[in-house]
Design an enzyme around this catalytic site. Structure first.
Site, PDB file in Angstrom:
ATOM      1  N   THR A  69      -7.648  32.436  -1.610  1.00 49.64           N
ATOM      2  CA  THR A  69      -6.639  33.202  -1.796  1.00 49.64           C
ATOM      3  C   THR A  69      -5.687  32.597  -2.798  1.00 49.64           C
ATOM      4  O   THR A  69      -6.132  31.257  -3.229  1.00 49.64           O
ATOM      5  CB  THR A  69      -5.542  33.010  -0.712  1.00 49.64           C
ATOM      6  N   GLU A 128      -5.336  35.526   4.943  1.00 51.77           N
ATOM      7  CA  GLU A 128      -5.501  34.579   6.150  1.00 51.77           C
ATOM      8  C   GLU A 128      -5.740  35.570   7.493  1.00 51.77           C
ATOM      9  O   GLU A 128      -6.177  35.047   8.333  1.00 51.77           O
ATOM     10  CB  GLU A 128      -4.338  33.910   6.366  1.00 51.77           C
ATOM     11  N   LYS A 163      18.987  29.803   2.500  1.00 46.72           N
ATOM     12  CA  LYS A 163      19.588  29.554   3.855  1.00 46.72           C
ATOM     13  C   LYS A 163      20.933  28.954   3.452  1.00 46.72           C
ATOM     14  O   LYS A 163      21.213  28.045   3.203  1.00 46.72           O
ATOM     15  CB  LYS A 163      18.548  28.474   4.409  1.00 46.72           C
ATOM     16  N   TRP A 183      20.037  33.390   7.089  1.00 44.54           N
ATOM     17  CA  TRP A 183      19.032  33.527   6.289  1.00 44.54           C
ATOM     18  C   TRP A 183      19.354  34.710   5.325  1.00 44.54           C
ATOM     19  O   TRP A 183      19.492  36.063   5.608  1.00 44.54           O
ATOM     20  CB  TRP A 183      17.710  33.656   6.794  1.00 44.54           C
TER      21      TRP A 183
END
Lengths: 548, 548
Positions: B189, B336, B446, B451
């Site tokens: 990756t 992944e 944040k 968020w």
């Protein structure tokens, strides 16, 4: 063994064992409000199912059930049973699905042999337990299951009634992780001789069986079993190989489920209609009973797909079903195989065929499903040709086969001779890999180095207009090893002799269906053909009688 | 750990490890004559596929490949690559699917890091290898892949050409059993910083991913991916997370497969038409290219279902596709995760909705698939509410996630903090369990304990008529922790000031789409927004620049 590079599996903190609790993740996530119906009694949602599984786990734990304990169930096909399919293995205990059709003596035998700790018993089966409870050795706790408003009085000392126990149990249980090879379920198979034998399946095996079944059956063009619009109703008992594993698959997919309780043909047909059931599985006898009801004549069954197993699907039944719109197909497996080994695979072009030509495909035993390694072998274990003619014993390897018989390791070794599970079935395989079961290996007639199917011969003899029934067994023969010996019963008032039957069979020699040497020299006309308690021809007894 | 009763797994002679070779059993059995097509070049049957896999295994073994060795492939999407998907892991070796879009330096890095022993290289990539071959340390053998009548001359010392090697290899290979936790595949990756990281998957993981994918996707009412009448064509590279694992699933089911070779939009559309492709997977960019072709206008795409992943499926693209009859839906996963974590789940009633309402569902990230445990969590790892508003990082557990990064155990531990794989994606989850990805966690702002999605803000700013593009990053703020800082580019000849943008954003405060505190105080008008080499906004660089 090959020196591959291996993941650090055992030490790995991120391992995610294949546990039955994972099968419960997706269904309620896909369809939290999807219904699970109990006959014409009640229904609840997948969200309720999850909560009830948590409550049941707490109720059982409160009752002293520990991981490794065995919890038995004697119930009809109900959502309660579905809850037991999950909650019992999910706490690390073993679910023993008791065959309620066994004799009381056999039920005692299986409960003692399985070392049941707790048993959940429906009111209808309580009288059986009342009669034998002093012979049952290991059970510490009984729990009552009832469909009445109040639990029926019983002399069995129960902890209480299922719903009451759930109501007072906590609705949160922290299901542990454990080894995926832990035993999850057990149940007993019955043969014509000896005591019932206990098969058992692990969490890993049931998860893999579920995943493979889901993919397999869903990919059939015709079969909407596992699409989200499907409606599933089992018509084989949940004690019978976990209702062939379908409740696990349906739950994983969040599909509407209808549990019929007792198998009353009129009720079953009524539920089919009410809920527009699209998928069931069934043995031929029950299907015949349903098709004999008055109410089925007014049902729209054009979306009802039925997997037939247990005994052979006959062309007659398949055709009669097709006339009602029912789409039947064959599944093959056994208690030892979890059960799925093969199923009819209707290709897109097969679905374009006239119904009677479809039937010829539907009644075959089908093609082995993904992950299953399947072969037909001669007595030396060598594969026989896939030519549709040569016969061999079906042997299998798959990730979901019982690894032995519980506390009968010797019988387990026999089952697994040579590293393949021996099904005891004799079959031929066509060049397109379609399997057709021909006989049980112990009934097949080995003559002149060839295998002759006793079933084929019985079917052909039965086509003689005077014949009511026929049984064919192999008898020892010095020259040929074995020769077929037929017992024949005649229809009332009909007459026929040995030569009539033989000349009737000759037409099938001419048409190529059998070889000349298949025609029996020995044909006895009898009043009755010996049957077993479940109505199958008792070939062992016939062979014993002919020996004398 | 719970004291369950455990099957004698390790010693058990009847164990049946989950190996990739088992995925090859059923496809050729269901459909021996089914076709596997290579663009407009050639085709062969599943029976041929099996024979070629056996030949390839022999060719590689003859070339010295042993279990545990690594065999890399640099090819377009071809049936050859499919053969490598099976033959290389099936002999116990590790398939390294090389990302041919990496820079030559990165390709050298990944080959050296993976310790490749053998590399199969298509003529088109041979010039890359010619340029760097002295820097590649471990490769002992090169094999040439060609689509010409004769192999192109090269300065690389190859063992020979693929087809010639197969032709002279034996057509029977006895594939061994080995530990199902053996590594089967690896690939790299790429992030915005640091060297590529190697993920790896075992036989067990790929088998489970395949089984789960088959059941999952097949059960969607709309999706005919894995029905036997389906036709599959990948439109993501086979090096990219094994083409999302679909070639394994399609092969297991015996489905017709069309491999397009290079991704030339006109060719892709031509293949869609010729073979009536019913299922593909694709990134938005390639879909846009296909939809921009002239020939797509005359194609009947009403049976084409496309799983979109890699980047977000926009409403615009989904709607434009729907007008052509294309049914798009979203899949979510990453390198992944093998990759499948979630997919759009169109319920039967959703399919009855007008197309634009369907689009609103199709563009969401969908519902986690079976066997996947998925949560959105706050920085302390605690789940946040599933109310469609609260945002958390997506964390997952599943049987098919990479267990670490190859030779970078420290990064692997970060990935698996707390026993869950951290995706680095921020999402909200609706009460019906539908996930919507909002941002990358490193880009989320944040502010005041909440968020704020930088993507959401960029999308809203971009809707101002004068705005050409926008990038929003979080900058440190003493009072609020972070505050959003926007960079804006204007369309040629257009004018706008800070207050114009702010008052434009206020309408979304009024409509409830964003909170008041989401409006940035800092808005810079710039000539260009920094981009990465693959055209994504380079937020790391922007943050660094704003720091100075």
């Amino acid at each position: 063994m090959a020196q591959t590079r291996i993941l650090p599996a055992a030490d790995n903190a991120y391992q995610y064992p294949l546990l039955i609790k994972r099968l419960l993740l997706s269904g309620p996530r896909y369809n939290p409000d999807q219904e699970i119906v109990y006959a014409n009694r009640s229904k609840y949602t997948y969200t309720d199912l999850v909560e009830r599984i948590h409550r049941l786990a707490n109720a059982l734990t409160d009752a002293g059930v520990k991981p490794g304990d065995t919890v038995a169930v004697m119930d009809w096909d109900t959502p309660r049973y579905l809850e037991c399919f999950f909650a019992i293995p999910m706490i690390g205990a073993i679910l023993h699905t008791v065959n309620v059709r066994l004799s009381p003596e056999q039920i005692v035998y299986t409960m003692n042999h399985a070392e049941d700790d707790v048993v959940l018993v429906h009111d209808d089966f309580m009288p059986i337990i009342e009669g034998v409870k002093d012979e049952i050795k290991t059970v510490k706790t009984w729990i009552q299951l009832t469909d009445s408003d109040s639990a029926t009085a019983t002399s069995v000392d129960t902890l209480g009634e299922y719903e009451a126990l759930l109501a007072k149990a906590d609705n949160q249980f922290d299901f542990p992780d454990f080894d995926e090879n832990s035993v999850a379920t057990t149940f007993y198979t019955t043969g014509t001789t000896g005591n019932p034998k206990g098969v058992y399946f692990s969490h890993r095996q049931l998860v893999l069986h579920t995943l493979a079944m889901t993919g397999t059956i869903a990919h059939f063009d015709e079969m909407p079993l596992l699409r989200s619009s499907s409606v599933y109703m089992p018509v084989t008992p949940m004690f019978h190989v976990h209702a062939w594993g379908v409740p696990y698959a349906a739950t994983m997919m969040g599909i509407k489920q209808v549990y019929p309780g007792r198998y009353e043909p009129e009720l079953l047909v009524d539920l089919l209609k009410t809920h527009k059931v699209s998928f069931s599985h069934c043995v031929p006898t029950i299907m015949q009973m349903m098709m004999a009801t008055e109410s089925i004549k007014t049902a729209d069954l054009s979306n009802w797909h039925v997997l037939i197993g247990g005994s052979a699907l006959t062309k007659g039944l398949c055709d009669a079903g097709a006339k009602l719109g029912i789409k039947m197909f064959t599944g093959y497996g056994m208690s030892e195989t979890c059960p799925l080994l093969s199923a009819t695979h209707m290709k897109p072009e097969d679905l374009e065929l006239p119904l009677e030509q479809q039937t010829a495909i539907r009644v075959k035993t089908g093609i082995a499903v993904p992950m299953v390694d399947l072969e037909i072998v001669d007595p030396d274990g060598k594969p026989v040709p896939h030519d549709g003619e040569a016969k061999g014993e079906v042997v299998a390897r798959a990730p979901w086969l019982t690894q032995s018989y519980f506390k009968q390791a010797d019988k387990g070794e026999e089952l697994w001779e040579g590293g393949w599970l021996h099904t005891g079935d004799v079959a031929s395989m066509e060049p397109d890999n379609t399997l057709t079961i021909k006989d049980r290996i112990k009934d097949v007639i080995k003559t002149g180095g060839e295998w002759l199917s006793s079933l084929d011969l019985e079917n052909l003899i039965s086509q003689h207009p005077a014949v009511a029934g026929a049984a064919v067994v192999g008898v020892p023969d010095e020259k040929w090893g074995e020769r077929p010996h037929a017992l024949v019963t005649l229809k009332p008032g009909e007459q026929a002799g040995v030569e009539d039957i033989q000349s009737h069979l000759k037409q099938f020699v001419e048409s190529g269906e059998i070889n000349k040497w298949a025609i029996p020299e020995q044909i006895d006309f009898v009043e009755d053909i010996p049957k077993t308690s479940v109505g199958k021809i008792n070939k062992k007894l016939i062979r014993d009688q002919l020996k004398d």
